[in-house]
Design an enzyme around this catalytic site. Structure first.
Site, PDB file in Angstrom:
ATOM      1  N   GLY A  49       2.979  10.559   0.731  1.00  0.00           N
ATOM      2  CA  GLY A  49       1.789  11.415   1.173  1.00  0.00           C
ATOM      3  C   GLY A  49       1.713  11.400   2.912  1.00  0.00           C
ATOM      4  N   ASP A 108      -7.900   4.978   1.535  1.00  0.00           N
ATOM      5  CA  ASP A 108      -8.994   5.334   0.741  1.00  0.00           C
ATOM      6  C   ASP A 108      -9.804   3.916   0.395  1.00  0.00           C
ATOM      7  OD1 ASP A 108     -10.255   7.031  -1.051  1.00  0.00           O
ATOM      8  OD2 ASP A 108      -9.266   6.470  -2.638  1.00  0.00           O
ATOM      9  N   PHE A 157     -11.915  13.950  -2.916  1.00  0.00           N
ATOM     10  CA  PHE A 157     -10.646  14.121  -3.350  1.00  0.00           C
ATOM     11  C   PHE A 157      -9.798  15.090  -2.570  1.00  0.00           C
ATOM     12  CE2 PHE A 157      -6.482  14.835  -5.533  1.00  0.00           C
ATOM     13  CZ  PHE A 157      -6.045  13.506  -5.578  1.00  0.00           C
ATOM     14  N   VAL A 158      -8.931  14.866  -1.950  1.00  0.00           N
ATOM     15  CA  VAL A 158      -8.114  16.147  -0.882  1.00  0.00           C
ATOM     16  C   VAL A 158      -6.755  16.311  -1.121  1.00  0.00           C
ATOM     17  CG1 VAL A 158      -9.949  15.671   1.031  1.00  0.00           C
ATOM     18  CG2 VAL A 158      -7.895  14.455   0.947  1.00  0.00           C
ATOM     19  N   ASP A 164      -1.196  14.904  -2.344  1.00  0.00           N
ATOM     20  CA  ASP A 164      -0.966  15.724  -3.749  1.00  0.00           C
ATOM     21  C   ASP A 164      -1.962  15.403  -4.737  1.00  0.00           C
ATOM     22  OD1 ASP A 164      -0.236  12.898  -4.199  1.00  0.00           O
ATOM     23  OD2 ASP A 164       0.177  13.500  -6.277  1.00  0.00           O
ATOM     24  N   ARG A 170       1.278  19.237  -1.886  1.00  0.00           N
ATOM     25  CA  ARG A 170       1.562  18.540  -0.643  1.00  0.00           C
ATOM     26  C   ARG A 170       1.876  19.495   0.348  1.00  0.00           C
ATOM     27  NH1 ARG A 170       2.371  13.064  -1.957  1.00  0.00           N
ATOM     28  NH2 ARG A 170       3.103  12.648  -3.917  1.00  0.00           N
TER      29      ARG A 170
HETATM   30  P1  IMP Z   1      -5.706   3.300  -1.436  1.00  0.00           P
HETATM   31  O1  IMP Z   1      -4.960   2.187  -1.763  1.00  0.00           O
HETATM   32  O2  IMP Z   1      -6.828   3.502  -2.318  1.00  0.00           O
HETATM   33  O3  IMP Z   1      -6.300   3.189  -0.110  1.00  0.00           O
HETATM   34  O4  IMP Z   1      -5.019   4.773  -1.460  1.00  0.00           O
HETATM   35  C1  IMP Z   1      -3.983   4.923  -0.861  1.00  0.00           C
HETATM   36  C2  IMP Z   1      -3.111   5.940  -1.681  1.00  0.00           C
HETATM   37  O5  IMP Z   1      -3.808   6.716  -2.523  1.00  0.00           O
HETATM   38  C3  IMP Z   1      -2.757   7.167  -0.606  1.00  0.00           C
HETATM   39  O6  IMP Z   1      -1.786   6.687   0.037  1.00  0.00           O
HETATM   40  C4  IMP Z   1      -2.522   8.430  -1.680  1.00  0.00           C
HETATM   41  O7  IMP Z   1      -1.494   8.204  -1.839  1.00  0.00           O
HETATM   42  C5  IMP Z   1      -3.691   8.014  -2.515  1.00  0.00           C
HETATM   43  N1  IMP Z   1      -4.940   8.773  -2.310  1.00  0.00           N
HETATM   44  C6  IMP Z   1      -6.086   8.255  -2.164  1.00  0.00           C
HETATM   45  N2  IMP Z   1      -7.115   9.131  -2.000  1.00  0.00           N
HETATM   46  C7  IMP Z   1      -6.385  10.468  -2.194  1.00  0.00           C
HETATM   47  C8  IMP Z   1      -6.950  11.778  -2.076  1.00  0.00           C
HETATM   48  O8  IMP Z   1      -8.300  12.241  -1.707  1.00  0.00           O
HETATM   49  N3  IMP Z   1      -5.935  12.600  -2.239  1.00  0.00           N
HETATM   50  C9  IMP Z   1      -4.894  12.500  -2.460  1.00  0.00           C
HETATM   51  N4  IMP Z   1      -4.389  11.153  -2.724  1.00  0.00           N
HETATM   52  C10 IMP Z   1      -5.077  10.063  -2.368  1.00  0.00           C
HETATM   53 MG    MG Z   2      -0.789  10.303  -4.988  1.00  0.00          MG
END
Ligand code: IMP
Ligand code: MG
Length: 182
Positions: A49, A108, A157-158, A164, A170
């Site tokens: 990402g 996130d 969600f973005v 993606d 992407r």
């Molecule tokens: P976390 O571990 O919940 O902080 O999530 C991190 C990973 O989840 C990011 O590196 C993204 O790959 C994916 N992710 C989290 N939120 C989104 C979103 O809104 N769109 C796309 N990918 C996301």
């Molecule tokens: Mg992903």
């Protein structure tokens, strides 16, 4: 003009335009260059990402640095908050004694980043900091320190600019809210 994608009209709502993204990244590039001037910086992109962000960010910087990548598996949706993830592609460079900046597309829950920070810390870098383009404070489960951030966004969600939905979108040059199909 870019090609149309399925669901586009009803499912994508633009949040940040390419111009807004570029302006923000220019600011970050300058700040980061100032902070790390004279240091031995390694910028680590978290695959996949962060790729567009990392490349554009480094092009806005005016100090020497190295680039490396790491890839981690995502915890499953059902997982608890222990943040169990694993490294699926490790760094090529040795970061011991170096100033390390992790570059993420979005933070996130913080679970992935929390794991990554714990793991990289054991390699004894001189410093370890985080830069993310997007930050979703409302979703945080793990309290991770984010030194540099582009935009704070709400719990949505973005996609786009590296992010993606099922590996798609992407390559969009903007960042958009995406309504996932039910
Ligand atoms: P976390 O571990 O919940 O902080 O999530 C991190 C990973 O989840 C990011 O590196 C993204 O790959 C994916 N992710 C989290 N939120 C989104 C979103 O809104 N769109 C796309 N990918 C996301
Ligand atoms: Mg992903």
């Amino acid at each position: 003009m870019r090609e149309k994608m399925p669901y586009e009209e009803d499912q994508l709502k633009i949040l940040f335009t390419p111009e807004q993204i570029e302006e923000k990244i220019s600011e970050l590039g300058k700040i980061i260059s100032d902070h790390y001037a004279g240091r031995e910086l390694i910028m680590i992109g978290v695959l996949r990402g962060s790729t567009y962000f990392l490349i554009d960010l480094t092009r806005k910087m005016h100090i020497p640095f190295a680039i490396d990548f790491i890839s981690i598996s995502h915890y499953s949706e059902q997982a608890d908050s222990t943040g169990v993830v694993r490294i699926t592609k490790d760094l090529d460079l040795n970061i011991t004694g170096k100033d390390v900046l992790i570059v993420e597309g979005i933070v996130d829950t913080g679970l992935s980043l929390g794991y990554l920070l714990r793991n990289l810390k054991t390699r004894n870098p001189a410093s370890l900091k985080v830069c993310t383009l997007l930050n979703v404070e409302a979703r945080r489960i793990v309290d991770v320190p984010v030194e540099y951030k582009g935009f704070d966004i709400a719990n949505i969600f973005v996609v786009g600019y590296g992010l993606d939905y099922n590996e798609r979108y992407r390559n969009l040059q903007f960042i958009a809210e995406f309504n996932r199909p039910k």
